[in-house]
Enzyme design. Structure first.
Site, PDB file in Angstrom:
ATOM      1  N   VAL A 117      34.292  14.271  -1.435  1.00 25.34           N
ATOM      2  CA  VAL A 117      33.557  13.599  -0.357  1.00 25.34           C
ATOM      3  C   VAL A 117      34.529  12.799   0.511  1.00 25.34           C
ATOM      4  CG1 VAL A 117      31.774  11.901   0.180  1.00 25.34           C
ATOM      5  CG2 VAL A 117      31.471  13.455  -1.746  1.00 25.34           C
ATOM      6  N   ASP A 173      36.810  13.698   6.768  1.00 24.86           N
ATOM      7  CA  ASP A 173      36.690  12.512   7.620  1.00 24.86           C
ATOM      8  C   ASP A 173      37.947  11.652   7.548  1.00 24.86           C
ATOM      9  OD1 ASP A 173      34.104  13.251   8.370  1.00 24.86           O
ATOM     10  OD2 ASP A 173      33.241  12.260   6.621  1.00 24.86           O
TER      11      ASP A 173
END
Length: 315
Positions: A255, A259
């Site tokens: 995760v 980003d």
């Protein structure tokens, strides 16, 4: 105002937990949940903050979960710019099976936007766009937002004297190919997305670079970055093509890797780094992110160490 504005149209209140085993039919006794602010642009802004920069985070919020999200966001190293919409901010759930280390991720849909809300978002983003800076549009689009929103936003960002870094997927990404000459400055996509666009699989870094270079020549973006997971990333511009990767790292959670890449990359470019040097910072941040638990992002010390150990080759 920061010289980097991130845009999150479809934020999620991220909930992460662990359980002894994931089995169907059983009551699964989970550990105390951890709540974090999630969504592509917010994670990019958080990564920039972790690395010593500062970003303004434009985020669309609504409902009870939206207020909880904002309360958490005020403790993050970002400057929030809230755009209020109707409905309820979505949630996502990440559950790690302690017996195997595997992580299961459940992502809910966001509220459906009206055409007026989509048009209003373009105006609101343009009003806070940093002149001469960068706007990062990252993450999924909510239901109801037009497929060509990224292209519409790129035009508004260009009019404001800034440049757009786009990290999107699915139908909005495929729609870019029908635009002709788009105005996004940088386009990032992962391996699965690039193979879906190309309609074929890639057998080598050279084939990946060829496809990225073709997107640049077709005017889809001035700079194209293709992420290859544990095999690093490839970057193409009119001036050259590069591949960068770090040594293998222990993986705790995937995760936030993408980003973190975009955050480190955008911060490096905003600080004047050459494209290939920004690529190194990005792959170092992506590797650092997978070393973190749950929804944790990259840590500055890890990024600095991995950047020193990273490879960079012109291809």
């Amino acid at each position: 105002m920061s010289d980097i504005l991130t845009v999150t149209l479809n934020p999620a209140l991220d909930i992460s937990t662990t359980v002894d085993h994931v089995r169907p039919g059983d009551k699964l006794r989970c550990a105390a949940p951890v709540r974090d602010t999630g969504g592509g642009g917010i994670n990019v802004a958080r990564a920039i903050g972790e690395l010593g920069g500062m970003a303004t985070a434009f985020v669309a919020l609504s409902g009870f979960h939206g207020q909880e999200y904002l309360d958490l966001l005020r403790h993050e190293p970002v400057t929030p710019e809230v755009y209020e919409i109707h409905g309820e901010t979505r949630q996502s759930l990440a559950v790690t099976d302690r017996s195997t280390g595997k992580q299961f991720r459940f992502v809910m849909p966001g509220p459906r936007w009206s055409p007026d809300e989509a048009d209003g978002a373009l105006d609101a983003i343009a009003a806070v766009t940093p002149r001469g800076g960068y706007v990062v549009l990252s993450g999924s689009q909510p239901p109801g937002v037009p497929l060509h929103f990224p292209t519409q936003l790129a035009a508004r960002v260009d009019e404001a004297g800034a440049r757009l870094i786009l990290d999107t997927s699915g139908a909005p990404l495929r729609a870019l190919l029908n635009v002709g000459s788009a105005r996004q400055h940088v386009l990032r996509l992962d391996g699965a997305e690039s193979e879906d666009l190309a309609g074929r699989s890639f057998a080598s870094h050279t084939e990946v670079a060829d496809f990225a270079e073709d997107l640049v020549k077709r005017g889809v973006a001035e700079v194209v970055v293709l992420a290859l997971g544990p095999d690093g990333s490839v970057l193409a511009t009119k001036g050259g093509r590069w591949h960068s990767n770090t040594p293998p790292v222990p993986v705790k959670s995937k995760v936030g890797a993408g980003d973190s890449f975009v955050g480190a990359f955008a911060l490096a470019v905003e600080r004047g780094a050459a494209w290939q040097d920004a690529l190194v910072q990005g792959v170092a941040a992506a590797s650092a992110a997978v070393m973190s638990d749950a929804t944790g992002l990259c840590q500055k010390a890890d990024v600095e160490a991995l950047a020193k150990a990273a490879t960079l080759a012109r291809i």
